[in-house]
Design a protein around this motif. Structure first.
Motif, short mmCIF file in Angstrom:
data_model
loop_
_atom_site.label_atom_id
_atom_site.label_comp_id
_atom_site.label_asym_id
_atom_site.label_seq_id
_atom_site.Cartn_x
_atom_site.Cartn_y
_atom_site.Cartn_z
N ILE A 47 1.78 38.95 43.70
CA ILE A 47 0.58 39.41 44.27
C ILE A 47 0.36 39.32 45.74
O ILE A 47 -0.11 40.15 46.49
N VAL A 48 0.93 38.12 46.44
CA VAL A 48 0.95 37.91 47.76
C VAL A 48 1.71 39.18 48.51
O VAL A 48 1.25 39.77 49.49
N LYS A 49 2.81 39.27 47.97
CA LYS A 49 3.54 40.70 48.61
C LYS A 49 3.06 41.84 48.67
O LYS A 49 2.93 42.71 49.35
N SER A 50 2.21 42.15 47.44
CA SER A 50 1.54 43.24 47.17
C SER A 50 0.42 43.34 48.30
O SER A 50 0.10 44.59 48.82
N ARG A 51 -0.37 42.27 48.43
CA ARG A 51 -1.64 42.12 49.15
C ARG A 51 -1.26 42.67 50.51
O ARG A 51 -1.76 42.77 51.54
N THR A 52 -0.06 41.75 51.10
CA THR A 52 0.53 41.91 52.26
C THR A 52 0.73 43.18 52.90
O THR A 52 0.48 43.81 53.86
N ILE A 53 1.50 44.20 51.70
CA ILE A 53 1.77 45.37 52.21
C ILE A 53 0.61 46.28 52.33
O ILE A 53 0.46 47.15 53.12
N ALA A 54 -0.22 45.95 51.25
CA ALA A 54 -1.69 46.63 51.49
C ALA A 54 -2.66 46.53 52.83
O ALA A 54 -2.73 47.51 53.40
N ILE A 55 -2.30 45.31 53.23
CA ILE A 55 -3.27 44.96 54.60
C ILE A 55 -2.30 45.40 55.63
O ILE A 55 -2.89 45.91 56.47
N CYS A 56 -1.10 45.24 55.73
CA CYS A 56 -0.40 45.77 56.89
C CYS A 56 -0.40 47.38 56.91
O CYS A 56 -0.60 47.99 57.93
N ALA A 57 -0.55 47.94 55.57
CA ALA A 57 -0.79 49.41 55.65
C ALA A 57 -2.01 49.96 56.37
O ALA A 57 -2.18 50.75 57.04
N THR A 58 -2.91 48.90 55.73
CA THR A 58 -4.38 49.26 56.40
C THR A 58 -4.38 49.10 57.84
O THR A 58 -4.93 49.98 58.60
N ILE A 59 -3.87 47.92 58.55
CA ILE A 59 -3.77 47.99 59.82
C ILE A 59 -3.04 48.92 60.63
O ILE A 59 -3.48 49.48 61.62
N GLY A 60 -1.90 49.49 59.97
CA GLY A 60 -1.18 50.35 60.53
C GLY A 60 -1.96 51.72 60.68
O GLY A 60 -2.18 52.52 61.61
N TYR A 61 -2.71 52.19 59.48
CA TYR A 61 -3.51 53.13 59.59
C TYR A 61 -4.52 53.10 60.59
O TYR A 61 -4.89 54.16 61.27
N ALA A 62 -5.41 51.78 60.91
CA ALA A 62 -6.32 51.64 61.78
C ALA A 62 -5.77 51.93 63.03
O ALA A 62 -6.46 52.76 63.93
N LEU A 63 -4.78 51.49 63.47
CA LEU A 63 -4.04 51.63 64.70
C LEU A 63 -3.88 53.37 64.94
O LEU A 63 -4.18 53.77 66.08
N VAL A 64 -3.05 54.05 64.04
CA VAL A 64 -2.73 55.31 64.27
C VAL A 64 -4.02 56.22 64.12
O VAL A 64 -4.02 56.93 65.01
N ASN A 65 -4.61 56.04 63.21
CA ASN A 65 -5.99 56.97 63.11
C ASN A 65 -6.93 56.76 64.12
O ASN A 65 -7.81 57.56 64.76
N GLY A 66 -7.08 55.31 64.47
CA GLY A 66 -8.12 55.05 65.64
C GLY A 66 -7.51 55.68 66.99
O GLY A 66 -8.49 56.20 67.93
N THR A 67 -6.57 55.67 67.20
CA THR A 67 -5.80 56.20 68.58
C THR A 67 -6.08 57.64 68.47
O THR A 67 -6.44 58.34 69.36
N ALA A 68 -5.69 58.03 67.23
CA ALA A 68 -6.20 59.78 66.97
C ALA A 68 -7.54 60.20 67.26
O ALA A 68 -7.64 61.21 68.06
N SER A 69 -8.43 59.14 66.79
CA SER A 69 -9.84 59.63 67.11
C SER A 69 -10.36 59.32 68.49
O SER A 69 -11.09 60.25 68.81
N LEU A 70 -9.40 58.52 69.17
CA LEU A 70 -9.95 58.49 70.54
C LEU A 70 -9.50 59.45 71.37
O LEU A 70 -10.13 60.02 72.18
#
Length: 286
Positions: free
Chosen positions: A206-229
């Motif tokens: 469960i910890v590994k799955s949640r970690t992957i999900a959180i890291c993927a969300t942060i990665g999306y925020a960085l990439v999509n946020g930069t694109a939005s800017l």
């Protein structure tokens, strides 16, 4: 997004949790880039609210559409709306229609048509057609609203300030919806809180799955946020028709290339779609 969906599925509840965390990370990132200065004007706040509400509406109807129609049909209407409505809005503003623009739109549209998959086989009824129309309009309106803001004569915040404002409002909306869905799920309908659509395969803790999900969300925020800017900033200087076509063509190309990372099968249709997207993106610059 795909990495997150492999761990948490694509239900509306988990989509809202995803949006909330991604928005929170984006606010922190771009607020810090803005030296912790919070900018506000009534007009920018209004557009940011409309932008967030429109994106949320697109998400809601998108989830409904995916339960009724093919993924390829959904993607086609979503991306066509994102390209054509800002393009038409640009013409309304007085942007010139050139032969290269016509060729570019034709090639990028053809590129999207080649992504349609006959084998998925879901029929499009009246209700599904309505959902497709809504996502076509709402995804296109995000680009139109952005141009209305950036080209307005009214007092507006900076590009970074607008991104912070938008993601802040989106965070609030997403949290409120997530809490509402959580309470509703606990009290009346527990199945909406279950993980649906996640990839079944390698056993993970469960910890590994949640970690992957959180890291993927942060990665999306960085990439999509930069694109939005970048999109927000260039909307001041680049024609709406040019920018929307480049963004759509670029999305088609990158989606195809990143699909290789997830070991997606390369088909003749995919190759043709990729070639057409590249040609269309090049033509719009000429």
């Amino acid at each position: 997004t795909k990495c997150y969906q492999r761990e948490r599925g694509s239900s509306f509840y988990y989509s809202m949790r995803y949006a909330a965390l991604a928005s929170f990370v984006s606010v922190l990132l771009f607020w810090s880039l803005n030296r912790w200065v919070f900018e506000f004007t009534p007009f920018s706040f209004l557009i940011a609210c409309l932008y967030s509400a429109d994106a949320l509406l697109c998400c809601v109807f998108g989830a409904k559409t995916l339960s009724r129609a093919n993924l390829s049909v959904y993607s086609l209407f979503l991306m066509l709306g994102g390209m054509l409505l800002p393009f038409v809005y640009g013409l309304f503003l007085g942007e010139k229609m050139t032969i290269w623009k016509s060729i570019a739109v034709a090639f990028v549209s053809a590129s999207m048509l080649f992504t349609l998959r006959k084998e998925e086989g879901k029929k499009v009824d009246l209700a599904t057609a309505f959902c497709l129309l809504i996502i076509f309009i709402t995804n296109g309106l995000t680009g139109v609203l952005l141009y209305i803001h950036q080209r307005s004569a009214a007092e507006i915040v900076s590009s970074t300030g607008f991104v912070v404002l938008y993601y802040g409002i989106n965070f609030i909306f997403s949290v409120l919806l997530s809490l509402g869905l959580y309470i509703y799920g606990k009290v009346k309908k527990p199945e909406i809180l279950k993980i649906r659509g996640a990839v079944v395969g390698e056993e993970k803790s469960i910890v590994k799955s949640r970690t992957i999900a959180i890291c993927a969300t942060i990665g999306y925020a960085l990439v999509n946020g930069t694109a939005s800017l970048l999109i927000t900033n260039t909307a001041k200087y680049v024609e709406a028709g040019v920018q929307s076509t480049i963004v759509t063509g670029g999305c088609m190309v990158m989606s195809a290339l990143l699909g290789l990372f997830f070991k997606e099968k390369i088909t003749k249709q995919m190759v043709i779609s990729l070639i057409f997207a590249i040609i269309g993106t090049v033509c719009i610059v000429l």
